[in-house]
Design a protein around this motif. Structure first.
Motif, PDB file in Angstrom:
ATOM      1  N   SER A  98       0.821  -1.211   0.000  1.00  0.00           N
ATOM      2  CA  SER A  98       0.000   0.000   0.000  1.00  0.00           C
ATOM      3  C   SER A  98       0.854   1.259   0.000  1.00  0.00           C
ATOM      4  O   SER A  98       0.553   2.227  -0.700  1.00  0.00           O
ATOM      5  CB  SER A  98      -0.935   0.001   1.200  1.00  0.00           C
ATOM      6  OG  SER A  98      -0.187  -0.082   2.408  1.00  0.00           O
ATOM      7  N   ALA A  99       1.944   1.257   0.760  1.00  0.00           N
ATOM      8  CA  ALA A  99       2.800   2.445   0.815  1.00  0.00           C
ATOM      9  C   ALA A  99       3.519   2.662  -0.512  1.00  0.00           C
ATOM     10  O   ALA A  99       3.578   3.778  -1.038  1.00  0.00           O
ATOM     11  CB  ALA A  99       3.809   2.305   1.945  1.00  0.00           C
ATOM     12  N   ALA A 100       4.087   1.599  -1.077  1.00  0.00           N
ATOM     13  CA  ALA A 100       4.780   1.734  -2.361  1.00  0.00           C
ATOM     14  C   ALA A 100       3.817   2.174  -3.454  1.00  0.00           C
ATOM     15  O   ALA A 100       4.136   3.020  -4.287  1.00  0.00           O
ATOM     16  CB  ALA A 100       5.438   0.406  -2.733  1.00  0.00           C
ATOM     17  N   ALA A 101       2.614   1.621  -3.451  1.00  0.00           N
ATOM     18  CA  ALA A 101       1.640   1.972  -4.472  1.00  0.00           C
ATOM     19  C   ALA A 101       1.172   3.411  -4.327  1.00  0.00           C
ATOM     20  O   ALA A 101       0.921   4.097  -5.315  1.00  0.00           O
ATOM     21  CB  ALA A 101       0.451   1.022  -4.396  1.00  0.00           C
ATOM     22  N   THR A 102       1.036   3.897  -3.080  1.00  0.00           N
ATOM     23  CA  THR A 102       0.591   5.266  -2.866  1.00  0.00           C
ATOM     24  C   THR A 102       1.590   6.252  -3.441  1.00  0.00           C
ATOM     25  O   THR A 102       1.219   7.243  -4.085  1.00  0.00           O
ATOM     26  CB  THR A 102       0.383   5.534  -1.365  1.00  0.00           C
ATOM     27  OG1 THR A 102      -0.606   4.634  -0.863  1.00  0.00           O
ATOM     28  CG2 THR A 102      -0.068   6.967  -1.126  1.00  0.00           C
ATOM     29  N   VAL A 103       2.878   6.016  -3.228  1.00  0.00           N
ATOM     30  CA  VAL A 103       3.895   6.909  -3.781  1.00  0.00           C
ATOM     31  C   VAL A 103       3.870   6.857  -5.304  1.00  0.00           C
ATOM     32  O   VAL A 103       3.890   7.883  -5.984  1.00  0.00           O
ATOM     33  CB  VAL A 103       5.289   6.545  -3.236  1.00  0.00           C
ATOM     34  CG1 VAL A 103       6.358   7.418  -3.877  1.00  0.00           C
ATOM     35  CG2 VAL A 103       5.319   6.706  -1.721  1.00  0.00           C
ATOM     36  N   MET A 104       3.825   5.651  -5.882  1.00  0.00           N
ATOM     37  CA  MET A 104       3.835   5.509  -7.335  1.00  0.00           C
ATOM     38  C   MET A 104       2.566   6.060  -7.976  1.00  0.00           C
ATOM     39  O   MET A 104       2.543   6.357  -9.170  1.00  0.00           O
ATOM     40  CB  MET A 104       4.011   4.041  -7.718  1.00  0.00           C
ATOM     41  CG  MET A 104       5.389   3.483  -7.426  1.00  0.00           C
ATOM     42  SD  MET A 104       6.713   4.336  -8.308  1.00  0.00           S
ATOM     43  CE  MET A 104       6.357   3.856  -9.998  1.00  0.00           C
ATOM     44  N   ALA A 105       1.496   6.215  -7.194  1.00  0.00           N
ATOM     45  CA  ALA A 105       0.265   6.774  -7.744  1.00  0.00           C
ATOM     46  C   ALA A 105       0.432   8.231  -8.147  1.00  0.00           C
ATOM     47  O   ALA A 105      -0.384   8.766  -8.894  1.00  0.00           O
ATOM     48  CB  ALA A 105      -0.872   6.645  -6.729  1.00  0.00           C
ATOM     49  N   ALA A 106       1.490   8.893  -7.655  1.00  0.00           N
ATOM     50  CA  ALA A 106       1.755  10.268  -8.053  1.00  0.00           C
ATOM     51  C   ALA A 106       2.429  10.366  -9.417  1.00  0.00           C
ATOM     52  O   ALA A 106       2.660  11.463  -9.907  1.00  0.00           O
ATOM     53  CB  ALA A 106       2.632  10.948  -6.997  1.00  0.00           C
ATOM     54  N   SER A 107       2.723   9.241 -10.046  1.00  0.00           N
ATOM     55  CA  SER A 107       3.446   9.273 -11.322  1.00  0.00           C
ATOM     56  C   SER A 107       2.679   9.983 -12.434  1.00  0.00           C
ATOM     57  O   SER A 107       3.318  10.621 -13.284  1.00  0.00           O
ATOM     58  CB  SER A 107       3.824   7.850 -11.756  1.00  0.00           C
ATOM     59  OG  SER A 107       2.683   7.050 -11.897  1.00  0.00           O
ATOM     60  N   PRO A 108       1.330   9.932 -12.510  1.00  0.00           N
ATOM     61  CA  PRO A 108       0.672  10.708 -13.568  1.00  0.00           C
ATOM     62  C   PRO A 108       0.966  12.202 -13.477  1.00  0.00           C
ATOM     63  O   PRO A 108       1.190  12.856 -14.497  1.00  0.00           O
ATOM     64  CB  PRO A 108      -0.811  10.413 -13.340  1.00  0.00           C
ATOM     65  CG  PRO A 108      -0.833   9.080 -12.679  1.00  0.00           C
ATOM     66  CD  PRO A 108       0.375   9.059 -11.797  1.00  0.00           C
TER      67      PRO A 108
END
Length: 306
Positions: free
Chosen positions: A90-100
């Motif tokens: 969940s933490a890794a995905a939350t950070v990567m969700a800012a990629s757009p």
């Protein structure tokens, strides 16, 4: 089916496979071998795609492939492997969700692609949806893992925008194979020097590397770069929001994570963000209509009144 919709569906396979890759890497791959993990992911996939493409780089693509291999493969795979091992999904995905958002800004700076309001609104809506879906106590989070995840997001944004900028003159499958092969060859001597012999491959580890190499790399990258060739970078970036959402769904199905009203609302926001960011084309101008000849006078063209 409209061509852009087909390309969006094909491109969406990539973030879905990458979202599952978080879980596979964390659960089944060795935690102390990030260089070998990245090498064994990149090099076999690159050689497989190279055998299918049967093309070598030419002209400026020799240096372009080297730079993209460094960004999209070598640096990105190592950083992502570290993030997957050091952080909860969940933490890794939350950070990567800012990629757009990072991709929108990078495309603006490097390629002069000023983001449209719809793309910005879609990125913000999707990011809010992912944050809402993943919101909750994360416990003790590794700052090293957060830095690795943020670094992976930044290098991938630069690499993907450069790939879109250099889309002319190379087949997407061939370009992907060059990047993966070159990146794997860059990592191979470094992995041997730093981490020693390759990790032992038992049944579960071998199957996990098979998924990582064939599905989450060879297939996913071919789909992703094909999407960058036919869709705006901002739209592709919004599709990347499916990456963390796949992790959420896998966590719900395999680890018994809760899925309630908050998670459902987050998924709805992400879907709205993707729809806002889809490609739009201007409506065609109305065609002139010629009136029939009457009373010996030639017909005069007029505009069709909607």
């Amino acid at each position: 089916m409209e061509a852009n919709v087909r390309w969006m569906l094909l491109t969406a396979l990539a973030p879905l496979a990458w979202g599952a890759n978080y879980y596979v890497t964390h659960a089944y791959l060795p935690a102390d071998r990030p260089l070998w993990g990245a090498t064994l992911r990149a090099l076999p996939a690159g050689l497989l795609l190279l055998a299918l493409a049967r093309r070598r780089p030419h002209g400026p693509w020799w240096r372009r492939s080297a730079l993209l291999a460094l960004l999209n493969t070598a640096a990105f795979f190592v950083l992502l492997y570290l993030a997957s091992q050091l952080l909860p999904t969940s933490a890794a995905a939350t950070v990567m969700a800012a990629s757009p958002l990072a991709m929108l800004l990078t495309a603006w700076v490097l390629a002069g692609q000023r983001p449209h309001r719809a793309h910005l609104a879609g990125a913000l809506a999707g990011l809010a949806g992912v944050a809402l879906t993943l919101l909750g106590p994360l416990g003790a989070v590794s700052w090293t893992g957060l830095a690795a995840s943020a670094g992976a997001m930044l290098v991938s944004s630069v690499g993907y925008v450069l790939s879109a900028r250099w889309r002319e003159g190379a087949d997407p499958l061939a370009a992907t194979s060059w990047q993966l092969t070159a990146g794997g060859l860059m990592l191979l001597p470094l992995a041997a020097a730093v981490e020693g012999a390759p990790p032992p491959l038992d049944g579960a580890t071998l199957l996990a590397f098979g998924y990582v190499t064939l599905v989450a790399t060879a297939l996913a990258f071919a789909c992703w770069f094909a999407g960058l060739r036919h869709l705006p970078a901002a739209t592709v970036g919004l599709l990347g929001l499916l990456n963390p959402l796949a992790g959420v769904l896998l966590g719900t199905a395999l680890d018994g994570d809760a899925f309630g009203v908050r998670q459902g609302a987050g998924l709805a926001l992400v879907a709205a963000g993707i729809l806002l960011g889809r490609p739009r084309h201007p409506r065609p101008a109305p065609e002139p209509v010629v009136e029939p000849v009457t009373a010996g006078r030639p017909g005069l063209p007029r505009r069709r009144v909607p």
